[in-house]
Design a protein around this motif. Sequence first.
Motif, mmCIF file in Angstrom:
data_model
loop_
_atom_site.group_PDB
_atom_site.id
_atom_site.type_symbol
_atom_site.label_atom_id
_atom_site.label_comp_id
_atom_site.label_asym_id
_atom_site.label_seq_id
_atom_site.Cartn_x
_atom_site.Cartn_y
_atom_site.Cartn_z
ATOM 1 N N UNK A 161 75.118 46.780 26.604
ATOM 2 C CA UNK A 161 74.107 45.778 26.918
ATOM 3 C C UNK A 161 73.046 46.356 27.857
ATOM 4 N N UNK A 162 73.516 47.086 28.877
ATOM 5 C CA UNK A 162 72.560 47.675 29.817
ATOM 6 C C UNK A 162 71.660 48.676 29.091
ATOM 7 N N UNK A 164 70.755 48.558 25.970
ATOM 8 C CA UNK A 164 69.774 47.774 25.208
ATOM 9 C C UNK A 164 68.687 47.253 26.142
ATOM 10 N N UNK A 165 69.112 46.784 27.322
ATOM 11 C CA UNK A 165 68.144 46.310 28.310
ATOM 12 C C UNK A 165 67.181 47.411 28.721
ATOM 13 N N UNK A 167 66.333 50.017 26.870
ATOM 14 C CA UNK A 167 65.393 50.301 25.768
ATOM 15 C C UNK A 167 64.322 49.226 25.682
ATOM 16 N N UNK A 168 64.740 47.975 25.916
ATOM 17 C CA UNK A 168 63.776 46.879 25.870
ATOM 18 C C UNK A 168 62.749 47.029 26.991
ATOM 19 N N UNK A 171 59.980 49.353 26.456
ATOM 20 C CA UNK A 171 58.903 48.963 25.559
ATOM 21 C C UNK A 171 57.903 47.989 26.167
ATOM 22 N N UNK A 172 58.407 47.012 26.905
ATOM 23 C CA UNK A 172 57.505 45.975 27.405
ATOM 24 C C UNK A 172 58.121 45.333 28.651
ATOM 25 N N UNK A 173 57.556 45.673 29.804
ATOM 26 C CA UNK A 173 58.141 45.199 31.064
ATOM 27 C C UNK A 173 58.138 43.674 31.167
ATOM 28 N N UNK A 176 60.513 42.022 28.808
ATOM 29 C CA UNK A 176 61.890 42.235 29.275
ATOM 30 C C UNK A 176 62.229 41.235 30.374
ATOM 31 N N UNK A 181 65.914 40.195 31.899
ATOM 32 C CA UNK A 181 66.343 41.518 32.333
ATOM 33 C C UNK A 181 65.736 41.792 33.706
#
Lengths: 288, 264
Positions: A161-162, A164-165, A167-168, A171-173, A176, A181
């Motif tokens: 999960x972390x 994935x967080x 990677x997210x 891409x876009x603060x 996220x 996140x």
Amino acid sequence: MNILQFAVSGLLIGGVYALIALGIVLVFKATGVFNFAAGHIMALGAFLAYLLMVQVGVPIWAGIVIAVLVAALIGILVERLALRRLIGQAHMSALMATLALAYFLQGLMLAVWESKVLTLPKFLPTGSVTTGLVIDAELLWPFVIVMILFGAFAIFFARTKVGLGMRATAEDHQLAQLKGINVKFVFALTWALAAALSTIAGILLGHRLGVSIPLVFVGFKVIPVVLLGGLNSIAGAIVGGLIVGLVESFVAGFFNAWLASIAPFIVLLIVMLIRPEGIFGQKRIERV
Amino acid sequence: MLRLDNIEVKYSNVILVLKGVSLKVEPRSIVALLGSNGAGKSTTLKAISGVLSMELGQITDGTIEFNDVRIDRQSPEEIVKMGIVQVVEGRRLFRHLIVEENLKVGAYTSRDGGRMGRDLDTVYSYFPQLKNLKSRISGFLSGGEQQMLVIGSALMAHPSLMCLDEPSLGLAPHLVREIFDIVKRINLEEKTSILLVEQNVRAALSIADYGYVLENGRIVLDGAASKLEENEDIKEFYFGLSDLGQRKSYREVKHYRRRKRWLS
């Protein structure tokens, strides 16, 4: 025969480059900052290991673990004290901050350990394995360790999960944040991981070459690695590292050592002309 | 449930965007926030979800309460945990992640990992198309599919309030209809309150219970959705109809426009 020998040595050397590159890529992906101080953090990590193992005298493996943890802490401090304040500012300011950090660390290391070449106690097998080819064990084992680390990271990013967080966040603060996140935590974690990786790389290099200030120049050699592979690609870090290792090894083998040190940059310039985002760099997805 | 009281927002300490906005969202209702470009609709949503600071914006006055707890000083992740999820304008999603990962990110705040599978199935039941696309890179989906994905991702967080920022933007009319029907279904079946920001006034009022009209950072008109649909000013300025209920003929348009005379 020679070609194969150079290829193997090149690949093995490239592994450690890839590890340092991974640290730079992680930070760049998550925070958008290019960390010029990667080589310096790496050298500092090696010095820390020397401090613990030789000057303090803790057992070798404990020394490695403590050095990595301390480096992670330093990474968090750097993020907290310097870079978090620059969020939202021009990219250039963050870039300059990492340059400042680089020179600060260099000065610090020079003040504490002076410009000597210090020897780490050997903890990996030395000598060489000869099976038709001569494989230097001091190159082989670091390479194996690097590959295990890369595998662990691949699983971490794909499955947890972390991961994935992270990677997210890369891409876009803002998006996220809107997903709940904690972006500040991700930034701190990224710097901690990057510093820890650099330290491992520093210890692996220091094991073979000795610990000294010139280790920081390996950090500059990693710039073509990162740009070759693509600044935001983890796979690119491996491939870039291996390519730079190969190029160096071949040029050193067939021409001379002086040319070997600039050859990666020449390859880099050529790649930049053909594929500016690097070999594995993310192209911006644009639907038309 | 959600209550904005006299909210004032400034960007960079100088640009006053919201000049005292008050609105309420009741449990299980759909509230439409209408207005033209630059009225402050998106800013209102960002104030609610707490992401203004990233754009150098700041709530300088007023309070926001959610279930009687003040949230205007909370961090965005705390607000998500409390049950407010925002779907950003322009179908913004994580383009390099695959569809299923975009959905999983939506459930980032939920601690119950075992619920993930069931929640994914719920989303796929609202948006069956997404199931076939689940390992596709999200950036390559069509506009309608992306809109479904961002709403689905928000649904994964089990929000009690979902804030939708212009879900109709750039979609074909039949897709707008489809999306709005699903929004209504989510409202009914998941018992999620919805704050719907829209420029497509007709579509928004068709599913909303209550509406607010925002202009130049102020609420200029509010009322039950059915009342607003009948309002002369709404008809003229947002539906483009004249008194007769017909489309305006531009031959009769004078060089000056009738002054807006909001009744509230």
